[in-house]
Design a protein around this motif. Structure first.
Motif, PDB file in Angstrom:
ATOM      1  N   THR A 262       0.827  -1.203   0.000  1.00  0.00           N
ATOM      2  CA  THR A 262       0.000   0.000   0.000  1.00  0.00           C
ATOM      3  C   THR A 262       0.865   1.257   0.000  1.00  0.00           C
ATOM      4  OG1 THR A 262      -1.671  -1.181   1.253  1.00  0.00           O
ATOM      5  CG2 THR A 262      -1.846   1.208   1.225  1.00  0.00           C
ATOM      6  N   VAL A 263       1.963   1.215   0.735  1.00  0.00           N
ATOM      7  CA  VAL A 263       2.861   2.369   0.846  1.00  0.00           C
ATOM      8  C   VAL A 263       3.746   2.494  -0.391  1.00  0.00           C
ATOM      9  CG1 VAL A 263       4.780   3.335   2.173  1.00  0.00           C
ATOM     10  CG2 VAL A 263       2.879   2.245   3.356  1.00  0.00           C
ATOM     11  N   ARG A 264       4.271   1.378  -0.854  1.00  0.00           N
ATOM     12  CA  ARG A 264       5.264   1.408  -1.934  1.00  0.00           C
ATOM     13  C   ARG A 264       4.691   1.491  -3.335  1.00  0.00           C
ATOM     14  NH1 ARG A 264      10.245  -1.034  -1.601  1.00  0.00           N
ATOM     15  NH2 ARG A 264      10.372  -0.436  -3.769  1.00  0.00           N
TER      16      ARG A 264
ATOM     17  N   ALA B 107      11.983   1.204  -7.101  1.00  0.00           N
ATOM     18  CA  ALA B 107      13.133   1.889  -6.502  1.00  0.00           C
ATOM     19  C   ALA B 107      14.234   1.976  -7.555  1.00  0.00           C
ATOM     20  CB  ALA B 107      13.636   1.142  -5.273  1.00  0.00           C
ATOM     21  N   GLU B 108      14.702   3.183  -7.807  1.00  0.00           N
ATOM     22  CA  GLU B 108      15.739   3.388  -8.811  1.00  0.00           C
ATOM     23  C   GLU B 108      17.126   3.510  -8.192  1.00  0.00           C
ATOM     24  OE1 GLU B 108      14.215   6.710 -11.086  1.00  0.00           O
ATOM     25  OE2 GLU B 108      13.194   5.298 -12.426  1.00  0.00           O
ATOM     26  N   SER B 109      17.197   4.027  -6.966  1.00  0.00           N
ATOM     27  CA  SER B 109      18.477   4.087  -6.249  1.00  0.00           C
ATOM     28  C   SER B 109      18.191   4.069  -4.755  1.00  0.00           C
ATOM     29  CB  SER B 109      19.284   5.334  -6.617  1.00  0.00           C
ATOM     30  OG  SER B 109      18.672   6.494  -6.114  1.00  0.00           O
ATOM     31  N   ARG B 110      19.127   3.510  -4.013  1.00  0.00           N
ATOM     32  CA  ARG B 110      18.961   3.408  -2.555  1.00  0.00           C
ATOM     33  C   ARG B 110      20.359   3.469  -1.931  1.00  0.00           C
ATOM     34  NH1 ARG B 110      15.840  -1.142  -2.139  1.00  0.00           N
ATOM     35  NH2 ARG B 110      13.960   0.082  -1.840  1.00  0.00           N
TER      36      ARG B 110
ATOM     37  N   TYR C 222      17.301   4.613   4.681  1.00  0.00           N
ATOM     38  CA  TYR C 222      17.884   4.712   3.350  1.00  0.00           C
ATOM     39  C   TYR C 222      17.406   5.985   2.673  1.00  0.00           C
ATOM     40  CZ  TYR C 222      18.593  -0.360   3.768  1.00  0.00           C
ATOM     41  OH  TYR C 222      18.968  -1.607   4.189  1.00  0.00           O
ATOM     42  N   GLN C 223      18.284   6.625   1.915  1.00  0.00           N
ATOM     43  CA  GLN C 223      17.907   7.696   0.990  1.00  0.00           C
ATOM     44  C   GLN C 223      17.541   6.982  -0.304  1.00  0.00           C
ATOM     45  OE1 GLN C 223      18.106  11.259   1.348  1.00  0.00           O
ATOM     46  NE2 GLN C 223      17.049  11.274  -0.615  1.00  0.00           N
ATOM     47  N   THR C 224      16.296   7.129  -0.747  1.00  0.00           N
ATOM     48  CA  THR C 224      15.812   6.360  -1.889  1.00  0.00           C
ATOM     49  C   THR C 224      15.132   7.256  -2.911  1.00  0.00           C
ATOM     50  OG1 THR C 224      15.408   4.504  -0.385  1.00  0.00           O
ATOM     51  CG2 THR C 224      14.409   4.360  -2.548  1.00  0.00           C
ATOM     52  N   ASP C 225      15.426   6.972  -4.178  1.00  0.00           N
ATOM     53  CA  ASP C 225      14.713   7.605  -5.280  1.00  0.00           C
ATOM     54  C   ASP C 225      13.863   6.532  -5.951  1.00  0.00           C
ATOM     55  OD1 ASP C 225      15.830  10.138  -4.946  1.00  0.00           O
ATOM     56  OD2 ASP C 225      17.540   9.664  -6.236  1.00  0.00           O
ATOM     57  N   PHE C 226      12.571   6.811  -6.067  1.00  0.00           N
ATOM     58  CA  PHE C 226      11.636   5.920  -6.736  1.00  0.00           C
ATOM     59  C   PHE C 226      11.285   6.506  -8.094  1.00  0.00           C
ATOM     60  CE2 PHE C 226      10.917   5.185  -2.210  1.00  0.00           C
ATOM     61  CZ  PHE C 226      10.908   3.799  -2.137  1.00  0.00           C
ATOM     62  N   GLU C 227      10.649   5.705  -8.947  1.00  0.00           N
ATOM     63  CA  GLU C 227      10.213   6.173 -10.266  1.00  0.00           C
ATOM     64  C   GLU C 227       9.389   7.454 -10.174  1.00  0.00           C
ATOM     65  OE1 GLU C 227       9.164   2.765 -13.374  1.00  0.00           O
ATOM     66  OE2 GLU C 227       8.199   2.449 -11.420  1.00  0.00           O
TER      67      GLU C 227
ATOM     68  N   ALA D 218       8.805   9.293  -7.200  1.00  0.00           N
ATOM     69  CA  ALA D 218       9.074  10.112  -6.004  1.00  0.00           C
ATOM     70  C   ALA D 218      10.568  10.056  -5.698  1.00  0.00           C
ATOM     71  CB  ALA D 218       8.265   9.608  -4.816  1.00  0.00           C
ATOM     72  N   THR D 219      11.232  11.181  -5.813  1.00  0.00           N
ATOM     73  CA  THR D 219      12.660  11.227  -5.504  1.00  0.00           C
ATOM     74  C   THR D 219      12.873  11.886  -4.147  1.00  0.00           C
ATOM     75  OG1 THR D 219      12.921  13.326  -6.658  1.00  0.00           O
ATOM     76  CG2 THR D 219      13.311  11.321  -7.938  1.00  0.00           C
ATOM     77  N   GLY D 220      14.053  11.676  -3.584  1.00  0.00           N
ATOM     78  CA  GLY D 220      14.399  12.301  -2.314  1.00  0.00           C
ATOM     79  C   GLY D 220      13.593  11.777  -1.138  1.00  0.00           C
ATOM     80  N   MET D 221      13.349  10.493  -1.116  1.00  0.00           N
ATOM     81  CA  MET D 221      12.558   9.882  -0.051  1.00  0.00           C
ATOM     82  C   MET D 221      13.471   9.223   0.988  1.00  0.00           C
ATOM     83  SD  MET D 221       9.599  10.680  -1.186  1.00  0.00           S
ATOM     84  CE  MET D 221       8.381   9.731  -0.313  1.00  0.00           C
ATOM     85  N   ILE D 222      12.956   9.093   2.205  1.00  0.00           N
ATOM     86  CA  ILE D 222      13.647   8.366   3.267  1.00  0.00           C
ATOM     87  C   ILE D 222      12.816   7.129   3.587  1.00  0.00           C
ATOM     88  CG2 ILE D 222      14.472   8.391   5.650  1.00  0.00           C
ATOM     89  CD1 ILE D 222      16.014  10.307   3.844  1.00  0.00           C
ATOM     90  N   GLU D 223      13.415   5.961   3.391  1.00  0.00           N
ATOM     91  CA  GLU D 223      12.771   4.703   3.792  1.00  0.00           C
ATOM     92  C   GLU D 223      13.305   4.326   5.163  1.00  0.00           C
ATOM     93  OE1 GLU D 223      12.051   1.488   0.526  1.00  0.00           O
ATOM     94  OE2 GLU D 223      14.062   2.301   0.289  1.00  0.00           O
ATOM     95  N   THR D 224      12.422   3.935   6.062  1.00  0.00           N
ATOM     96  CA  THR D 224      12.822   3.457   7.374  1.00  0.00           C
ATOM     97  C   THR D 224      12.309   2.036   7.535  1.00  0.00           C
ATOM     98  OG1 THR D 224      12.698   5.688   8.292  1.00  0.00           O
ATOM     99  CG2 THR D 224      12.707   3.861   9.864  1.00  0.00           C
ATOM    100  N   VAL D 225      13.230   1.122   7.836  1.00  0.00           N
ATOM    101  CA  VAL D 225      12.901  -0.284   8.059  1.00  0.00           C
ATOM    102  C   VAL D 225      13.280  -0.597   9.503  1.00  0.00           C
ATOM    103  CG1 VAL D 225      13.309  -2.662   7.306  1.00  0.00           C
ATOM    104  CG2 VAL D 225      13.464  -0.788   5.659  1.00  0.00           C
TER     105      VAL D 225
END
Length: 74
Positions: free
Chosen positions: A3-5, A11-14, A38-43, A45-52
């Motif tokens: 739902t979130v992703r 994900a294009e870069s992480r 992680y600093q992540t760029d998606f198709e 949405a760029t400049g995102m922070i993923e927290t696991v």
């Protein structure tokens, strides 16, 4: 997690930003956690922070107990 992703696309870069061990997380049971960011760029949405947030279970195995995505700086 889907739902979130899903709206963000592939994900294009992480890049790992941090990994921190803790025993306390707000609104979560006490336990052993590692908060990984992680600093992540998606198709879409760029400049995102993923927290696991994996947590060590009673059987000794680590399992993801939380996953969050937000725009960097929020």
């Amino acid at each position: 997690m889907d739902t979130v992703r899903a709206p963000l696309g592939k994900a294009e870069s992480r890049q790992l930003k941090s990994a921190t061990y803790t025993t306390k997380i707000p609104n979560a049971p006490s336990g052993e956690y590692v908060i990984i960011q992680y600093q992540t760029d998606f198709e879409r949405a760029t400049g995102m922070i993923e927290t696991v947030a994996p947590m060590q279970e009673k059987d000794g195995k680590w399992r993801v107990s939380g996953y969050f995505v937000k725009r960097a700086g929020q």
